[in-house]
Design a protein around this motif. Structure first.
Motif, PDB file in Angstrom:
ATOM      1  N   PHE A 166      35.236 -18.816  66.551  1.00  0.00           N
ATOM      2  CA  PHE A 166      35.315 -18.355  67.949  1.00  0.00           C
ATOM      3  C   PHE A 166      34.498 -19.288  68.832  1.00  0.00           C
ATOM      4  CE2 PHE A 166      33.644 -16.085  71.593  1.00  0.00           C
ATOM      5  CZ  PHE A 166      34.714 -15.334  72.048  1.00  0.00           C
ATOM      6  N   LEU A 167      35.115 -19.748  69.907  1.00  0.00           N
ATOM      7  CA  LEU A 167      34.393 -20.570  70.881  1.00  0.00           C
ATOM      8  C   LEU A 167      34.285 -19.817  72.196  1.00  0.00           C
ATOM      9  CD1 LEU A 167      33.176 -23.192  72.094  1.00  0.00           C
ATOM     10  CD2 LEU A 167      35.514 -23.982  72.505  1.00  0.00           C
ATOM     11  N   SER A 168      33.062 -19.660  72.659  1.00  0.00           N
ATOM     12  CA  SER A 168      32.865 -19.168  74.014  1.00  0.00           C
ATOM     13  C   SER A 168      32.850 -20.400  74.916  1.00  0.00           C
ATOM     14  CB  SER A 168      31.542 -18.412  74.101  1.00  0.00           C
ATOM     15  OG  SER A 168      31.183 -18.269  75.448  1.00  0.00           O
ATOM     16  N   PHE A 169      33.818 -20.467  75.809  1.00  0.00           N
ATOM     17  CA  PHE A 169      34.013 -21.685  76.605  1.00  0.00           C
ATOM     18  C   PHE A 169      32.932 -21.842  77.674  1.00  0.00           C
ATOM     19  CE2 PHE A 169      38.116 -20.890  74.773  1.00  0.00           C
ATOM     20  CZ  PHE A 169      38.640 -22.144  74.545  1.00  0.00           C
ATOM     21  N   PRO A 185      35.280 -20.695  81.221  1.00  0.00           N
ATOM     22  CA  PRO A 185      36.479 -19.930  80.830  1.00  0.00           C
ATOM     23  C   PRO A 185      37.545 -19.980  81.925  1.00  0.00           C
ATOM     24  CG  PRO A 185      34.475 -18.681  80.416  1.00  0.00           C
ATOM     25  CD  PRO A 185      34.071 -19.863  81.231  1.00  0.00           C
ATOM     26  N   PHE A 209      45.499  -8.697  76.940  1.00  0.00           N
ATOM     27  CA  PHE A 209      45.229  -9.959  76.238  1.00  0.00           C
ATOM     28  C   PHE A 209      44.335  -9.730  75.024  1.00  0.00           C
ATOM     29  CE2 PHE A 209      41.357 -12.605  76.129  1.00  0.00           C
ATOM     30  CZ  PHE A 209      41.837 -13.654  75.350  1.00  0.00           C
ATOM     31  N   ALA A 238      45.998  -7.909  72.259  1.00  0.00           N
ATOM     32  CA  ALA A 238      46.936  -8.809  71.555  1.00  0.00           C
ATOM     33  C   ALA A 238      46.173  -9.679  70.563  1.00  0.00           C
ATOM     34  CB  ALA A 238      47.701  -9.666  72.562  1.00  0.00           C
ATOM     35  N   ALA A 239      44.987 -10.153  70.987  1.00  0.00           N
ATOM     36  CA  ALA A 239      44.177 -11.001  70.107  1.00  0.00           C
ATOM     37  C   ALA A 239      43.667 -10.195  68.908  1.00  0.00           C
ATOM     38  CB  ALA A 239      43.012 -11.584  70.894  1.00  0.00           C
ATOM     39  N   LEU A 277      42.926 -11.755  83.526  1.00  0.00           N
ATOM     40  CA  LEU A 277      41.956 -12.389  82.638  1.00  0.00           C
ATOM     41  C   LEU A 277      41.085 -13.397  83.399  1.00  0.00           C
ATOM     42  CD1 LEU A 277      40.837 -13.045  79.855  1.00  0.00           C
ATOM     43  CD2 LEU A 277      42.905 -14.329  79.376  1.00  0.00           C
ATOM     44  N   ASN A 278      39.834 -13.034  83.569  1.00  0.00           N
ATOM     45  CA  ASN A 278      38.855 -13.858  84.305  1.00  0.00           C
ATOM     46  C   ASN A 278      39.248 -14.099  85.762  1.00  0.00           C
ATOM     47  OD1 ASN A 278      37.091 -14.203  82.115  1.00  0.00           O
ATOM     48  ND2 ASN A 278      38.330 -15.902  81.318  1.00  0.00           N
ATOM     49  N   GLU A 323      33.382 -13.365  77.871  1.00  0.00           N
ATOM     50  CA  GLU A 323      33.461 -14.129  76.617  1.00  0.00           C
ATOM     51  C   GLU A 323      32.725 -13.370  75.499  1.00  0.00           C
ATOM     52  OE1 GLU A 323      35.935 -16.479  77.599  1.00  0.00           O
ATOM     53  OE2 GLU A 323      34.810 -17.909  76.384  1.00  0.00           O
ATOM     54  N   GLN A 374      34.718 -10.433  74.322  1.00  0.00           N
ATOM     55  CA  GLN A 374      35.763 -10.851  73.365  1.00  0.00           C
ATOM     56  C   GLN A 374      35.145 -11.078  71.982  1.00  0.00           C
ATOM     57  OE1 GLN A 374      37.855 -14.268  75.018  1.00  0.00           O
ATOM     58  NE2 GLN A 374      37.899 -13.300  77.016  1.00  0.00           N
ATOM     59  N   LEU A 419      36.290  -9.085  68.686  1.00  0.00           N
ATOM     60  CA  LEU A 419      37.017  -9.825  67.646  1.00  0.00           C
ATOM     61  C   LEU A 419      36.182 -10.035  66.380  1.00  0.00           C
ATOM     62  CD1 LEU A 419      38.849 -12.462  69.907  1.00  0.00           C
ATOM     63  CD2 LEU A 419      39.812 -10.416  68.841  1.00  0.00           C
TER      64      LEU A 419
END
Lengths: 382, 247
Positions: B81-84, B87, B98, B101-102, B142-143, B155, B158, B162
């Motif tokens: 997992f990458l927290s951008f 974002p 979203f 779905a993930a 989303l954002n 982030e 998520q 997840l």
């Protein structure tokens, strides 16, 4: 069986001269340049003579093969052989459809109304021209949800049109939900909306599927009148589909806003050709125009032609058009959360469409349009 | 947990990573610090399979597999997992839709029962509340229109839902006010369970005071040039990168 041509027109109406001077559209006719109208006109058809049956009162306004078969309460319907025609319309098929329609359907809306207008065509290999005049009373709100049921209509050509008069202080909300397939009739709609002082037109069009269909509009705005037009189009396979619009700000303080979103797949061709004209007498106008298209296949094409024609200084106006693929960063963001590529594409396409679908607000038609869009989209994906 | 060996990568024609060697230990918090433009973000992009980055040599071994050969979504499903850092905003994609779905994609990948809409909303609301997020963010795009701090909290939201195994946080602390920094840090600490591994990229010491790193790595010109413990941060704070580069 006959092809569609000027020889079919036998009328003494003064506009016949104009029709003759314009001639039938050909490959180089600007409005039809990307639509391939010529093969459609050259094809041979049966010419259908609509029956003047007595319509029954019901929930919808139903037009079956050019005749009214049902009408809702609060709406008066009659036929007239003469017709209201806008001499300044730019589209030759507007005049042609008037000239060859045996009768014009007059619809008078006299009170607050919300109803469905269903077009039914169940004739194959048939040329079916008809026109509808819609007039509204002053100071009312009218919502019309236009749908099409073209069963057993293969190789047919439906040429229809509206002349709609939006009265003072009245709002006409027109929502077209058209899901037409290649196997069904081809459709050309050629329309005129005349919006009186402080009247409002909300034109929301949703065209989905792989059919060839084109709509041409002329919208005239009087003092303090406004129009908001939103066009969502999803076309796949070899569809050619689109909207051609002329919006005329004829008097002061008129406002117009227009947004188009097209999603094109396979070898589909999308057409958005729109011109907002601000007349010399239309000071303090406000005009905004924007189109966005997403091409989901390398062979899909979009013809976007946003135009402003301005004859005054005192106004606010802007226009723009973008054509591109799905945003790569957005796709990656979804992928990076474990959503596979195809599912990510679907989510982004639905989101692109959703903003226009949602823009019709709390109308109970939103769900129907969502269903129609998803049916068209997922059918393609299966 | 993850072994990065001799990793070379370029963006366009420019080589950014020039032989990265880095071992990320299971259950530990690793910090990666380095000057602007040294290639830290490119390293995280290479790990998650960003389309901009072409790996030209080396391997990223994770759970016995080489990530370099995997599409981005599969890396995520394997628990990366990458927290951008920035974002992206995606208007029209509902935040809850979203994220569900993930989550469902991950559950499907693992052969687990998919969380239904009602269960998911309950879960999302609970996590959002812990992070001090405005409840209406759940149903927004989303954002879309989120402030910098709200995006970073999203982030972390998520991440918490997840439940990934290998967590990369790229400047999660940038642009956060004190309260947001605390909330984000608490979210990270909630995820520390002795099994998960963190790689935290930062320029500042303040987040480290909350999340207590185990290892610090210094990055310079596309390579890891020094490995050490939290004491390295104090050296950086007092003497700057030049002291470590000279050393």
């Amino acid at each position: 069986m006959k092809a569609v041509n000027l020889d079919l027109v036998h009328t003494e109406h003064p506009l016949y001269a104009k029709l003759q001077s314009m001639g039938m559209p050909a490959n180089k006719t600007e409005q039809y340049r990307n639509f391939a109208i010529k093969p459609l006109l050259a094809q041979k058809y049966h010419f259908y003579n609509p029956e003047k049956s007595v319509p029954k009162e019901g929930e919808k306004l139903v037009i079956t093969n050019g005749s009214v078969s049902e009408f809702p309460a609060g709406v008066q319907v009659r036929y007239e052989s003469d017709f209201v025609c806008d001499n300044a319309h730019y589209d030759v098929l507007y005049f042609y459809s008037h000239a060859v329609s045996v009768q014009t359907i007059y619809v008078e809306v006299t009170r607050e109304s919300r109803f469905e207008l269903e077009h039914i065509c169940n004739q194959a290999e048939t040329f079916l021209p008809y026109r509808i005049v819609i007039s509204t009373a002053k100071n009312i709100h009218v919502e019309i949800f236009e749908t099409f049921r073209f069963d057993a209509s293969e190789q047919s050509f439906v040429l229809y049109g509206l002349d709609a008069f939006v009265n003072t202080d009245t709002t006409l909300r027109w929502i077209r939900n058209a899901s037409i397939n290649q196997a069904q009739a081809k459709l050309v709609g050629t329309h005129r909306f005349d919006v009186a002082r402080e009247g409002a037109l909300e034109l929301n069009t949703f065209d989905f599927g792989d059919a060839n269909a084109l709509h041409l509009y002329k919208i005239d705005l009087a003092e303090h009148a406004w129009s908001r037009a939103a066009h969502l189009l999803y076309a796949n396979t070899q569809a050619r589909s689109g909207n051609i619009i002329a919006i005329n700000h004829n008097e002061v303080y008129a406002k117009s806003a227009q947004e188009a979103r097209y999603i094109l797949v396979d070898e589909a061709v999308g057409i958005f050709d729109s011109k907002i004209r601000v007349d010399a007498g239309a000071q303090h106008s406000h005009a905004v125009q924007n189109s966005k298209a997403i091409l989901l296949s390398p062979h899909a094409h979009m013809y976007a032609k946003p135009q402003l024609e301005i004859y005054i200084d005192e106004l606010e106006a802007s226009h723009g058009a973008t054509i591109g693929e799905l945003d790569a960063d957005a796709l990656f963001y979804l992928n990076s959360r474990g959503i596979e590529a195809e599912e990510a594409r679907k989510i982004l396409v639905l989101a692109f469409a959703q903003s226009l679908i949602d823009s019709i607000g709390s109308s109970h038609y939103v769900e129907k349009i969502n269903q129609a869009f998803e049916a068209a989209y997922y059918k393609k994906e299966q | 947990m993850m072994q990065i060996k001799n990793l070379h990568a370029k963006i366009g024609e420019k080589e950014i990573l020039k032989g990265v060697n880095l071992a990320l230990e299971k259950g530990k918090v690793h910090v990666l610090m380095g000057t602007n433009g040294s290639g830290k973000s490119t390293l995280t992009k290479a790990i998650v399979g960003h389309y901009d980055v072409s790996v030209t040599a080396g391997t990223i071994e994770y759970k016995g597999k080489n990530l370099v050969d995997m599409p981005a979504e599969e890396r995520a499903l394997e628990g990366v997992f990458l927290s951008f850092q920035n974002p992206i905003e995606i208007p029209g994609v509902n935040n809850a839709y979203f994220l569900r779905a993930a989550l469902n994609a991950k559950e499907k990948y693992r052969g687990e029962k998919e969380t239904n809409a009602a269960e998911f909303l309950k879960l999302m609301r609970a996590h959002a509340q812990k992070l001090g997020m405005n409840p209406d963010m759940i149903s927004r795009g989303l954002n879309d229109g989120f402030s910098g701090g709200e995006k970073k909290r999203n982030e972390i939201l998520q991440m918490e839902i997840l439940q990934p195994d290998m967590i990369l946080l790229d400047e999660i602390d940038s642009g956060l006010d004190i309260d947001a920094l605390k909330a984000v840090s608490q979210g990270i600490n909630r995820m520390k369970d002795g099994e998960r591994t963190f790689l935290v990229i930062t320029h500042y010491k303040r987040i480290l005071d909350y999340i207590h790193p185990d290892y610090v790595h210094i990055f310079q010109d596309g390579q890891v040039i020094k490995n050490g413990g939290p004491e390295l941060v104090d050296v950086l704070e007092s003497e700057g990168y030049q002291a470590i580069v000279k050393d």
